[in-house]
Scaffold this active site. Structure first.
Site, PDB file in Angstrom:
ATOM      1  N   GLU A  24      -2.118  -1.412  10.581  1.00 35.11           N
ATOM      2  CA  GLU A  24      -1.056  -1.566   9.591  1.00 35.11           C
ATOM      3  C   GLU A  24      -0.740  -0.209   8.974  1.00 35.11           C
ATOM      4  OE1 GLU A  24      -0.676  -5.759   8.020  1.00 35.11           O
ATOM      5  OE2 GLU A  24      -2.178  -4.811   6.779  1.00 35.11           O
TER       6      GLU A  24
ATOM      7  N   HIS B 205      -7.865  -4.371   3.656  1.00 32.52           N
ATOM      8  CA  HIS B 205      -6.398  -4.237   3.624  1.00 32.52           C
ATOM      9  C   HIS B 205      -6.047  -2.969   2.840  1.00 32.52           C
ATOM     10  CE1 HIS B 205      -2.197  -4.990   2.636  1.00 32.52           C
ATOM     11  NE2 HIS B 205      -2.187  -5.850   3.646  1.00 32.52           N
TER      12      HIS B 205
HETATM   13  C1  PEP Z   1       0.662  -6.791   4.967  1.00 27.54           C
HETATM   14  O1  PEP Z   1       0.594  -6.625   3.766  1.00 27.54           O
HETATM   15  O2  PEP Z   1      -0.382  -6.981   5.613  1.00 27.54           O
HETATM   16  C2  PEP Z   1       1.965  -6.741   5.600  1.00 27.54           C
HETATM   17  C3  PEP Z   1       2.008  -6.510   6.877  1.00 27.54           C
HETATM   18  O3  PEP Z   1       3.075  -6.911   4.797  1.00 27.54           O
HETATM   19  P1  PEP Z   1       4.627  -6.964   5.284  1.00 27.54           P
HETATM   20  O4  PEP Z   1       4.689  -7.873   6.486  1.00 27.54           O
HETATM   21  O5  PEP Z   1       5.345  -7.532   4.105  1.00 27.54           O
HETATM   22  O6  PEP Z   1       5.013  -5.580   5.622  1.00 27.54           O
END
Ligand code: PEP
Length: 260
Positions: A173, A101
């Protein structure tokens, strides 16, 4: 929309102590019994100290979710103070692990090398790995996101035994979209989904679900699924309350049901 059965994972990060975690878990259970999401795989990833409590209620109350961890050590056991091993997670009934992550990479100096070693430890242990990739704003601004994400994927996945393919999920992400309330656009996500799937094909990894994460909520989930072409979501903030998490789950479930 992608054709795979959607997967929605709630990353609780360092939120919800074990009492709160049990409460949210039970709420999710009740809500899923009232309105099942039979076309969607649902996973929650609580903090380590909540895992035992959450796996217990999931098993005893037959809640249709699987449990994941947010991180794990690349080492099997030994002198690694503060770390938790894959075998420890397995004994708890954990089935999924989030690997690399961006918060681990940026705040805890998790290098590409350690991400690769951790991924291998998870797969060797027979658990499902969610490999997180994504660029920060400076990379996006200089138009380097495709190369950046490709390098992260290749570094973590190159040379893996094909027998592990079914245990791998990728989550795109973009760091600038995490926790900011500013999701990537459907077009940006669609572009990156195509790019990631091409890279995966080049690595001989077929059939792997590719998720999106970054400020996902009930309002943007449908567009990201239909126009963005994602196979599901990694959800942070919106996963901390059962209602908002299940709104994303049901949006995914309904989209997939309509498409079939
Ligand atoms: C995450 O930390 O994986 C994430 C997607 O957070 P958020 O949905 O709060 O942006």
């Amino acid at each position: 929309m992608a054709t795979s059965r959607p997967l929605v994972i709630g990353n609780w990060k360092m939120n919800l102590d074990f009492v709160e975690a049990v409460h949210v878990g039970q709420q999710i259970g009740v809500m899923l019994k009232n309105r099942p999401a039979e076309h969607t795989d649902v996973v929650v990833a609580p903090p380590f100290v909540d895992l035992r409590s959450v796996t217990s209620i999931v098993q005893s109350e037959r809640i249709a979710v699987s449990v994941g961890a947010q991180h794990v050590s690349a080492h099997e056991n030994g002198a690694h103070t503060g770390e938790v091993s894959v075998s420890m997670l397995k004994r708890l009934g954990v089935e999924w692990v989030i690997v690399g992550h961006s918060e681990r990479r940026t705040m805890y100096a998790m290098s590409d090398e350690v991400v690769g070693a951790t991924l291998r430890a998870v797969l060797r242990g027979g658990l499902r790995a969610v490999l997180c990739v994504g660029e920060d704003l400076s990379v996006r601004d200089r138009d380097g996101h495709d190369d950046f994400v490709r390098d992260q994927l290749v570094s973590a996945l190159r040379g893996l035994d094909e027998g592990f393919n079914e245990l791998i999920t990728v989550a795109y992400e973009p760091i600038w979209a995490i926790g900011t309330g500013l999701s990537a656009s459907n077009e940006q996500v669609q572009h990156m989904m195509t790019h990631i799937r091409e890279v995966l094909t080049g690595l001989s990894i077929e059939g792997c679900r590719v998720l999106y994460g970054g400020s996902v909520n009930a309002e943007n989930a449908e567009g990201l699924l239909v126009a963005g072409g994602v196979d599901g979501f990694l959800v942070g903030g919106a996963s901390l309350r059962a209602e908002s998490f299940l709104a994303v789950v049901h949006a995914s479930n309904d989209c997939y049901a309509l498409k079939r």
